[in-house]
Structure formats: C-alpha cells, structure tokens
Design a protein around this motif. Structure first.
Motif, PDB file in Angstrom:
ATOM      1  N   SER A 146      54.463 -52.373  26.700  1.00 13.23           N
ATOM      2  CA  SER A 146      55.372 -53.530  26.676  1.00 13.23           C
ATOM      3  C   SER A 146      55.605 -54.064  28.085  1.00 13.23           C
ATOM      4  CB  SER A 146      56.697 -53.132  26.020  1.00 13.23           C
ATOM      5  OG  SER A 146      57.276 -52.031  26.684  1.00 13.23           O
ATOM      6  N   GLU A 147      55.625 -53.162  29.074  1.00 13.11           N
ATOM      7  CA  GLU A 147      55.806 -53.595  30.463  1.00 13.11           C
ATOM      8  C   GLU A 147      54.597 -54.398  30.943  1.00 13.11           C
ATOM      9  OE1 GLU A 147      56.152 -50.504  29.421  1.00 13.11           O
ATOM     10  OE2 GLU A 147      58.341 -50.242  29.550  1.00 13.11           O
ATOM     11  N   GLU A 148      53.395 -53.904  30.589  1.00  9.03           N
ATOM     12  CA  GLU A 148      52.182 -54.618  30.985  1.00  9.03           C
ATOM     13  C   GLU A 148      52.085 -55.963  30.273  1.00  9.03           C
ATOM     14  OE1 GLU A 148      49.227 -50.828  31.918  1.00  9.03           O
ATOM     15  OE2 GLU A 148      49.471 -51.556  29.860  1.00  9.03           O
ATOM     16  N   GLU A 149      52.513 -56.009  29.032  1.00  8.72           N
ATOM     17  CA  GLU A 149      52.518 -57.267  28.291  1.00  8.72           C
ATOM     18  C   GLU A 149      53.421 -58.290  28.976  1.00  8.72           C
ATOM     19  OE1 GLU A 149      53.753 -59.024  23.872  1.00  8.72           O
ATOM     20  OE2 GLU A 149      53.891 -56.879  24.299  1.00  8.72           O
ATOM     21  N   LYS A 172      50.867 -78.577  18.499  1.00  9.81           N
ATOM     22  CA  LYS A 172      52.242 -78.600  18.027  1.00  9.81           C
ATOM     23  C   LYS A 172      52.761 -77.183  17.816  1.00  9.81           C
ATOM     24  CE  LYS A 172      55.093 -80.838  14.495  1.00  9.81           C
ATOM     25  NZ  LYS A 172      55.074 -81.630  13.251  1.00  9.81           N
ATOM     26  N   HIS A 173      54.012 -76.945  18.230  1.00 13.11           N
ATOM     27  CA  HIS A 173      54.712 -75.677  18.018  1.00 13.11           C
ATOM     28  C   HIS A 173      54.175 -74.528  18.866  1.00 13.11           C
ATOM     29  CE1 HIS A 173      56.998 -77.460  14.867  1.00 13.11           C
ATOM     30  NE2 HIS A 173      55.981 -77.560  14.028  1.00 13.11           N
ATOM     31  N   ARG A 174      53.219 -74.757  19.754  1.00 15.31           N
ATOM     32  CA  ARG A 174      52.684 -73.641  20.511  1.00 15.31           C
ATOM     33  C   ARG A 174      52.082 -74.103  21.835  1.00 15.31           C
ATOM     34  NH1 ARG A 174      49.080 -71.767  15.963  1.00 15.31           N
ATOM     35  NH2 ARG A 174      50.705 -72.920  14.871  1.00 15.31           N
ATOM     36  N   ARG A 175      51.987 -73.162  22.771  1.00 18.48           N
ATOM     37  CA  ARG A 175      51.348 -73.421  24.041  1.00 18.48           C
ATOM     38  C   ARG A 175      50.069 -72.603  24.112  1.00 18.48           C
ATOM     39  NH1 ARG A 175      55.788 -72.348  28.561  1.00 18.48           N
ATOM     40  NH2 ARG A 175      55.926 -70.386  27.413  1.00 18.48           N
ATOM     41  N   VAL A 176      49.002 -73.237  24.573  1.00 18.82           N
ATOM     42  CA  VAL A 176      47.699 -72.584  24.598  1.00 18.82           C
ATOM     43  C   VAL A 176      47.069 -72.758  25.967  1.00 18.82           C
ATOM     44  CG1 VAL A 176      45.371 -72.570  23.637  1.00 18.82           C
ATOM     45  CG2 VAL A 176      47.324 -72.936  22.134  1.00 18.82           C
ATOM     46  N   LYS A 177      46.514 -71.670  26.495  1.00 20.75           N
ATOM     47  CA  LYS A 177      45.814 -71.714  27.764  1.00 20.75           C
ATOM     48  C   LYS A 177      44.561 -70.855  27.643  1.00 20.75           C
ATOM     49  CE  LYS A 177      47.212 -72.041  32.530  1.00 20.75           C
ATOM     50  NZ  LYS A 177      48.340 -71.913  33.444  1.00 20.75           N
ATOM     51  N   HIS A 178      43.436 -71.384  28.094  1.00 23.95           N
ATOM     52  CA  HIS A 178      42.168 -70.688  27.921  1.00 23.95           C
ATOM     53  C   HIS A 178      41.682 -70.108  29.249  1.00 23.95           C
ATOM     54  CE1 HIS A 178      41.492 -73.695  24.391  1.00 23.95           C
ATOM     55  NE2 HIS A 178      42.176 -72.642  24.004  1.00 23.95           N
ATOM     56  N   PHE A 179      41.101 -68.919  29.158  1.00 22.99           N
ATOM     57  CA  PHE A 179      40.479 -68.277  30.319  1.00 22.99           C
ATOM     58  C   PHE A 179      39.101 -67.785  29.907  1.00 22.99           C
ATOM     59  CE2 PHE A 179      45.034 -67.756  30.953  1.00 22.99           C
ATOM     60  CZ  PHE A 179      45.185 -68.189  32.268  1.00 22.99           C
ATOM     61  N   ILE A 203      45.250 -60.224  37.624  1.00 19.79           N
ATOM     62  CA  ILE A 203      46.031 -59.138  37.030  1.00 19.79           C
ATOM     63  C   ILE A 203      45.248 -58.403  35.945  1.00 19.79           C
ATOM     64  CG2 ILE A 203      47.121 -60.540  35.236  1.00 19.79           C
ATOM     65  CD1 ILE A 203      49.693 -58.981  35.720  1.00 19.79           C
ATOM     66  N   CYS A 204      44.223 -59.067  35.399  1.00 21.11           N
ATOM     67  CA  CYS A 204      43.428 -58.457  34.328  1.00 21.11           C
ATOM     68  C   CYS A 204      42.478 -57.373  34.843  1.00 21.11           C
ATOM     69  CB  CYS A 204      42.624 -59.533  33.604  1.00 21.11           C
ATOM     70  SG  CYS A 204      43.638 -60.698  32.673  1.00 21.11           S
ATOM     71  N   ASP A 205      42.206 -57.364  36.168  1.00 23.11           N
ATOM     72  CA  ASP A 205      41.256 -56.388  36.717  1.00 23.11           C
ATOM     73  C   ASP A 205      41.687 -54.954  36.444  1.00 23.11           C
ATOM     74  OD1 ASP A 205      39.729 -58.460  37.605  1.00 23.11           O
ATOM     75  OD2 ASP A 205      40.443 -58.376  39.686  1.00 23.11           O
ATOM     76  N   SER A 206      42.980 -54.682  36.661  1.00 23.09           N
ATOM     77  CA  SER A 206      43.463 -53.315  36.447  1.00 23.09           C
ATOM     78  C   SER A 206      43.399 -52.927  34.970  1.00 23.09           C
ATOM     79  CB  SER A 206      44.898 -53.175  36.962  1.00 23.09           C
ATOM     80  OG  SER A 206      45.771 -54.066  36.278  1.00 23.09           O
ATOM     81  N   PHE A 207      43.659 -53.890  34.098  1.00 25.78           N
ATOM     82  CA  PHE A 207      43.580 -53.618  32.663  1.00 25.78           C
ATOM     83  C   PHE A 207      42.128 -53.364  32.246  1.00 25.78           C
ATOM     84  CE2 PHE A 207      47.407 -56.554  32.574  1.00 25.78           C
ATOM     85  CZ  PHE A 207      48.300 -55.512  32.639  1.00 25.78           C
ATOM     86  N   LEU A 208      41.194 -54.120  32.830  1.00 25.81           N
ATOM     87  CA  LEU A 208      39.787 -53.942  32.508  1.00 25.81           C
ATOM     88  C   LEU A 208      39.318 -52.548  32.911  1.00 25.81           C
ATOM     89  CD1 LEU A 208      37.107 -55.039  31.505  1.00 25.81           C
ATOM     90  CD2 LEU A 208      36.735 -56.058  33.751  1.00 25.81           C
TER      91      LEU A 208
END
Length: 224
Positions: A146-149, A172-179, A203-208
C-alpha cells in the motif's frame, strides 16, 4: 384480461417488435455463449450487439453508457458481438436498461447497430477470466504494498503540458495517462512500433528489479 395482458395489449407495433428482438438476443446469448440473464435489476448488464465482434469500439460505446451514470467497468471480449458493463449503482444500470435498450449506435463502417441490454449477475464476470495462464506468465498477489502504491500515485504529474503524448486523456469520470505505449481504446491494443517518449517513470525501476528477483526465485518461470 389480467394486468399483464392489458400491458402487452397497449404496446405499439414498434414496441412489440423491439420486445421480440430483445428476447431473441437473450436466448441467443444463452444458447451460443452460455450467458444467463436475470429478470431483476443488478449493477451489471450484457450489451448485445455492442461488442468488438460487431465493429463497435470502446470509444463508441463507453460515452453512450456513461450518459446513464458512472461505468465502473466495461469488458469487451475479443471478437464477440457483446460486452459487459458494470455501473457504480443499480439505479444507474436500471437507467441504462430503460434508456439505451433499442438505441442505435454507428459502428466502424458507418452502419447502424441496435443495442439490446439485459441484466446479469456478478458471477458472469468470473466466467470470462482465462481458466489457465498463458505459458511464461506468473501472477504474484500483492507484490506492491500500500505504501508503494501511494508512491506510484504521487509520482504521476497531472499538470504537465497537455500537448505531451503521455498526458491525460479526456475520458469522462476518469483520468488516464499512458506510459510506454499509448493504449488505443478503439481496438483494445497498442502500436508496438510507436513507443511513447520518456519510457516508464524512474520510480518504476526499483519495482522492476523487485519483480525480476521474484521471477528468478520461481523455478517454473525463470529468466533467460
């Protein structure tokens, strides 16, 4: 003549025709797909004719559904002539059932298609999940804490230049961002030949690294 017969008697020819087609759609779903509809209102609806197999894209269908309320999830199975919509509340799904049944939408070829909606139970969603994982795919539950999330969510910058390809999409009703790659809602796919600039956030490097270590520990998958 009882009240139900009186009600049917008052239906116009157009209404009776629509009712017959809706019942036919219900029977077709059960006979060919094993999808059971229910006569009472639920949060989930099956939308006959509103599927990728009918040439109806997510971009075409979602705005129509969202006019009746907040769509919690929209599942469009590949090559199927139907989709599943789950609303946030039963009241919203009832509104969609009344408002959108018999509504015409235009498919990718410009042809008009009539939607027929019926209620389904939540269990219907589980039946669409793959029974077995593809070779090489491993699912690790709760691999992100939950902390990482929270860190991931806080790393997303919603204020950057809207001309950036990675920037927020106006859904509508949501925010979307693509990587990595832009997700194309019209065909539920990405163009692997057109990666987005910038790649994944740092920040994704450590998760990978964490995920790779987890895969190495799993003898069934391994890293080659």
């Amino acid at each position: 003549m009882d009240s139900s017969h009186q009600s049917n008697y008052k239906l116009s020819k157009t209404e009776k025709k629509f009712l017959r087609k809706q019942i036919k759609a219900r029977h077709t779903l059960l006979r060919h797909e094993g999808i059971e509809t229910v006569s009472y209102a639920t949060q989930s609806l099956v939308v006959a004719n509103g599927g990728l197999g009918n040439g109806v894209s997510r971009n075409q269908l979602l705005p129509v559904l969202e006019k009746c309320g907040l769509v919690d999830a929209l599942l469009m199975p590949p090559n199927k002539p139907y989709s599943f919509a789950r609303y946030k509340t039963t009241e919203e799904s009832k509104r969609a059932y009344v408002t959108l049944n018999g509504k015409e939408v235009v498919d990718d070829l410009g042809q008009k298609i009539i939607l027929y909606l019926n209620f389904v139970e939540k269990a219907q969603w589980k039946k669409l999940r793959p029974q077995a994982l593809p070779p090489g795919l491993m699912v690790v539950e709760e691999i992100i804490s939950s902390e990482e999330e929270k860190m991931l969510l806080e790393s997303v910058d919603w204020t950057e230049d809207t001309d950036n390809q990675n920037s927020q999409k106006s859904l509508k009703h949501r925010r979307v961002k693509h990587f990595g790659y832009e997700f194309h809602y019209e065909n539920n796919n990405v163009d692997k030949d057109k990666p987005l600039p910038g790649g994944l956030p740092d920040i994704c490097d450590s998760f990978l690294e964490k995920w790779l270590r987890e895969a190495e520990k799993n003898s069934e998958v391994g890293i080659h």
